[in-house]
Design a protein around this motif. Sequence first.
Motif, PDB file in Angstrom:
ATOM      1  N   ARG A 194      44.982   6.068  51.855  1.00 47.94           N
ATOM      2  CA  ARG A 194      45.633   6.162  50.556  1.00 47.94           C
ATOM      3  C   ARG A 194      44.931   7.210  49.693  1.00 47.94           C
ATOM      4  O   ARG A 194      45.569   8.095  49.124  1.00 47.94           O
ATOM      5  CB  ARG A 194      45.590   4.816  49.818  1.00 47.94           C
ATOM      6  CG  ARG A 194      46.430   3.730  50.437  1.00 47.94           C
ATOM      7  CD  ARG A 194      46.262   2.397  49.695  1.00 47.94           C
ATOM      8  NE  ARG A 194      46.804   2.440  48.349  1.00 47.94           N
ATOM      9  CZ  ARG A 194      48.049   2.117  48.016  1.00 47.94           C
ATOM     10  NH1 ARG A 194      48.896   1.710  48.950  1.00 47.94           N
ATOM     11  NH2 ARG A 194      48.462   2.196  46.763  1.00 47.94           N
TER      12      ARG A 194
ATOM     13  N   LEU B 219      44.224  10.884  51.708  1.00 40.70           N
ATOM     14  CA  LEU B 219      45.374  11.556  52.324  1.00 40.70           C
ATOM     15  C   LEU B 219      46.688  11.373  51.574  1.00 40.70           C
ATOM     16  O   LEU B 219      47.618  12.143  51.788  1.00 40.70           O
ATOM     17  CB  LEU B 219      45.566  11.038  53.752  1.00 40.70           C
ATOM     18  CG  LEU B 219      44.376  11.180  54.702  1.00 40.70           C
ATOM     19  CD1 LEU B 219      44.744  10.599  56.062  1.00 40.70           C
ATOM     20  CD2 LEU B 219      43.945  12.633  54.838  1.00 40.70           C
ATOM     21  N   GLY B 220      46.786  10.321  50.754  1.00 33.76           N
ATOM     22  CA  GLY B 220      48.064  10.066  50.106  1.00 33.76           C
ATOM     23  C   GLY B 220      49.088   9.383  50.981  1.00 33.76           C
ATOM     24  O   GLY B 220      50.288   9.461  50.711  1.00 33.76           O
ATOM     25  N   PHE B 221      48.646   8.727  52.044  1.00 28.50           N
ATOM     26  CA  PHE B 221      49.558   7.891  52.836  1.00 28.50           C
ATOM     27  C   PHE B 221      49.863   6.605  52.051  1.00 28.50           C
ATOM     28  O   PHE B 221      48.957   5.995  51.485  1.00 28.50           O
ATOM     29  CB  PHE B 221      48.893   7.469  54.153  1.00 28.50           C
ATOM     30  CG  PHE B 221      49.018   8.448  55.281  1.00 28.50           C
ATOM     31  CD1 PHE B 221      48.437   9.710  55.218  1.00 28.50           C
ATOM     32  CD2 PHE B 221      49.692   8.110  56.458  1.00 28.50           C
ATOM     33  CE1 PHE B 221      48.523  10.597  56.281  1.00 28.50           C
ATOM     34  CE2 PHE B 221      49.782   8.985  57.521  1.00 28.50           C
ATOM     35  CZ  PHE B 221      49.204  10.241  57.440  1.00 28.50           C
ATOM     36  N   SER B 222      51.114   6.159  52.109  1.00 31.06           N
ATOM     37  CA  SER B 222      51.503   4.923  51.420  1.00 31.06           C
ATOM     38  C   SER B 222      51.195   3.714  52.291  1.00 31.06           C
ATOM     39  O   SER B 222      52.083   2.992  52.740  1.00 31.06           O
ATOM     40  CB  SER B 222      52.991   4.978  51.079  1.00 31.06           C
ATOM     41  OG  SER B 222      53.234   5.923  50.064  1.00 31.06           O
ATOM     42  N   LYS B 223      49.897   3.493  52.529  1.00 28.32           N
ATOM     43  CA  LYS B 223      49.471   2.414  53.406  1.00 28.32           C
ATOM     44  C   LYS B 223      49.301   1.120  52.630  1.00 28.32           C
ATOM     45  O   LYS B 223      48.694   1.117  51.559  1.00 28.32           O
ATOM     46  CB  LYS B 223      48.125   2.772  54.056  1.00 28.32           C
ATOM     47  CG  LYS B 223      48.150   3.979  54.974  1.00 28.32           C
ATOM     48  CD  LYS B 223      46.769   4.216  55.577  1.00 28.32           C
ATOM     49  CE  LYS B 223      46.793   5.317  56.625  1.00 28.32           C
ATOM     50  NZ  LYS B 223      45.528   5.345  57.396  1.00 28.32           N
TER      51      LYS B 223
END
Lengths: 278, 278, 278, 278
Positions: free
Chosen positions: C126, C129-133
Amino acid sequence: MAYTFEPGKMYRMPTHFGPSLGPRQGPAGRKFTSPESHHTTSWSVQFLSDPAQLEALLPPCFALAGEPLVTVAFTEYTHIEWLAGRGYNTLGVSFPARFDGQEDHAVGEFLTVLWENLADPIITGREELGFSKIYCELPMPIEHEGETHCIASWLGFTFMDMRLTGMAPAEIPTSAPAPDDGILRGTLHYKYMPRTGEWGAADAAYPVLTPAETPRLVVHEVLQGAGAVQWHEAAWEDLPTQYTVVNAFAGLEIREYCGATITRSTGSKDLSDQRILK
Amino acid sequence: MAYTFEPGKMYRMPTHFGPSLGPRQGPAGRKFTSPESHHTTSWSVQFLSDPAQLEALLPPCFALAGEPLVTVAFTEYTHIEWLAGRGYNTLGVSFPARFDGQEDHAVGEFLTVLWENLADPIITGREELGFSKIYCELPMPIEHEGETHCIASWLGFTFMDMRLTGMAPAEIPTSAPAPDDGILRGTLHYKYMPRTGEWGAADAAYPVLTPAETPRLVVHEVLQGAGAVQWHEAAWEDLPTQYTVVNAFAGLEIREYCGATITRSTGSKDLSDQRILK
Amino acid sequence: MAYTFEPGKMYRMPTHFGPSLGPRQGPAGRKFTSPESHHTTSWSVQFLSDPAQLEALLPPCFALAGEPLVTVAFTEYTHIEWLAGRGYNTLGVSFPARFDGQEDHAVGEFLTVLWENLADPIITGREELGFSKIYCELPMPIEHEGETHCIASWLGFTFMDMRLTGMAPAEIPTSAPAPDDGILRGTLHYKYMPRTGEWGAADAAYPVLTPAETPRLVVHEVLQGAGAVQWHEAAWEDLPTQYTVVNAFAGLEIREYCGATITRSTGSKDLSDQRILK
Amino acid sequence: MAYTFEPGKMYRMPTHFGPSLGPRQGPAGRKFTSPESHHTTSWSVQFLSDPAQLEALLPPCFALAGEPLVTVAFTEYTHIEWLAGRGYNTLGVSFPARFDGQEDHAVGEFLTVLWENLADPIITGREELGFSKIYCELPMPIEHEGETHCIASWLGFTFMDMRLTGMAPAEIPTSAPAPDDGILRGTLHYKYMPRTGEWGAADAAYPVLTPAETPRLVVHEVLQGAGAVQWHEAAWEDLPTQYTVVNAFAGLEIREYCGATITRSTGSKDLSDQRILK
């Protein structure tokens, strides 16, 4: 009207909901015979120990057989048919023993204890088969930089670490037919069920054998290398139901490590050939 | 030299590491008698059902006694002395029954099944006591906006939801002395242990009683209100070892809910007074 | 003396114990580059949906690209180098989108959400990387009678079942070189970090791209067949932090299922090429 | 049509499914204000340490304040309203510090790290509040023979044992009104969010304060006694994302233990008063 037990059907507590469900009896008496059942990976380490220490772990009817070679095996099972595709892990400790009874003679690995991380096979295995199964956590082994690390813990207390290194492909052993010498071969156990209220007495106490034959077993890959196992001595507070088991292993002399093996296989059997030794 | 069994000591598989460790025997034979053992909270819901359906869950030696009143009880135990302070949760289903044998007469709750979320008490309870204990997940109840929600699942399949609402403090019942009528009182069970290899035969099959007396039990708080319980019908694939149990409850008629109770208590006993009924 | 931040080193909360440890920075700044890292098995199902429903899940800077083809992928990772050999599972939902910014043009799968069953990669994914985990339980898929069953739950509430059947070996796709058209290719995300105290404002809000190139990835096996996915509508009480996510998927139109794929591979990258889209 | 962000609403990744759900924003913007939320039990141990070691854990903007008194607190929360009645456990390590900025002056406990055993509050706490929350397993404390034993582990590696003994009822402290000296009081944190792609740079980096006022907090019981805490030094292989944190605590000098406290309370706040310090 109270229920009656259906003759010829297997039962297990609770008996009130019909015949039991398990490896040897499914819905409507179904047998589990798929050759695809049991995808198995086993990581094991062997070492030579003190024969006197091993003998002290044998019930009266058994004797040590051959070298005092202890095998510690961590095994992962998946695709288990009687669990509708689920799996579980086990950790067993065994060494070679023999049984010479009035009728039967048998040799094989004496399975002192088999930890499992799921209660359902523990219950069926203890009560129907006489396996000395107890519970612990057995997370998937950790593989890193060429080392495989197997861990066993009980409610968070880690009591065993096993490490395998330098594993290289080896020949898949071909199982020679057993010699026709009248001696039974397989895994040896001692079944014991206490009697309620008469504390110290038993409802059942007898040696049992898991015959070695497993026709549907196909070994796909064998790796060999080096390994070591470490048991962590425990206080009663750490393992209130099992510290004597773990401490016995922690106190075993390790005279020489004899290598490590990884085996991948498919196929199993339902162990309905499990039998009492007489 | 093989080991010998110490006379008068209790054993459980594996027997190879000395006398067993459990509720009724600790290290060096120690008994567990602390009045502080077992901090207990129990959430239960009762309903009237069809007497014929309940009778069909009774082994031959038992009969329904009085009203067909089913109790579903979710219980949290902490501070358990024989587990060195740890705890576990249970879910039981019972209804009143009676036993009229050649020697004994007994009445009490017939415990059809007792789920527990820890294997160690399941093993001791089944083998030493004859409780019909099996495994499931029993997370702590969720309390929110005046409702308590108890959940039971097996490897992720939720098979029961129980909800209690409007719980208000109630009088703590005083336990009247049992009438001196020669009738035993307590919890009724049917112990059954299969015989290895002789599939369908038993090593042990007998009714047992947990006598009601629990001198160290102190009830601290009782709350009463309304409740309901919902069982989720399962396929074999969902609960391959237990779907017949859950579906029997899912199929039970609910004629009328009879309230819910929350009970907080401390103290227990080691159940060494568990006895066979004859 | 208070500590100072080491220039050029990555940090993550808590920053007080030195540079962060994670996929892109190990002890003493070590990089993780082993080709053996990440043993991966992925089970995915695809279906065509309503383009308007998918567009409504896109942040302002993105647009739907091509067919409204939704991919639901359950993935198991083991042997992860930055976790010293451990692993975790994920569940992602994506569909093709494009980004046309002032500087960058990009196309690829827009990853709406990625559930993971371990907090450590959720946090790094999150924040760095900005992943919506987000978190859920993702037990190992159950394989039985030719069907693979993937399950996702949160604190016991099962919100997704995915089933793959009839999986047969298929050709391993060769990845054609990306056309030299100035368009970036990879996985699209929208990073958003709220600002403390100024509720509704953001510390960061920007689109990001995971470039498609993964030089160390080796695909070992591809299977193709049929599949279906079922989302279970949830109340706030069931999934108080995620019910809106699950209900959006439960409400997606399924116009046509487009098959299922199982892929086994090794190798990954540390995603240090993750970049902001401008 | 792509979605737009609703003005004034809080968001968190994934932002694509509407405003975020969490402690400070429920369905339809609902606030969580129940005085019944958060049933809390906290077990804490304090010790005096080396001031130089503690200062080295402070970001540049903070300084040690008063005695180098470290508090290690294990806390169980149940009945949490924003989790629809569920709960979780935490383990925090703090010591007194002060902030003297251009605008603000603040004193309070500096929370170096807060382990939690549930990902959802970790995510909201890090991103919205700037708490240094990370994940570990925090099983319920074990109470046995007058000792309470709190344990923390990560994927099975136990890294902390805390023990409290001789706990006796103590007076419930009355919270004196804070002096009107312009100094802010509460818990101090340092929020840091890395910037994607610009490794080593930050999207956000600022000190934050949790103001001390908690109007709905009611303390029901305080116990005091003795305690000790033990941290287990870890290799990177044991705790690949956290070994630097644990080893910093394992290396802290313990000059003198200063007692242990158990506190039981109800009530909390939504921490929407969390603010940046300038």
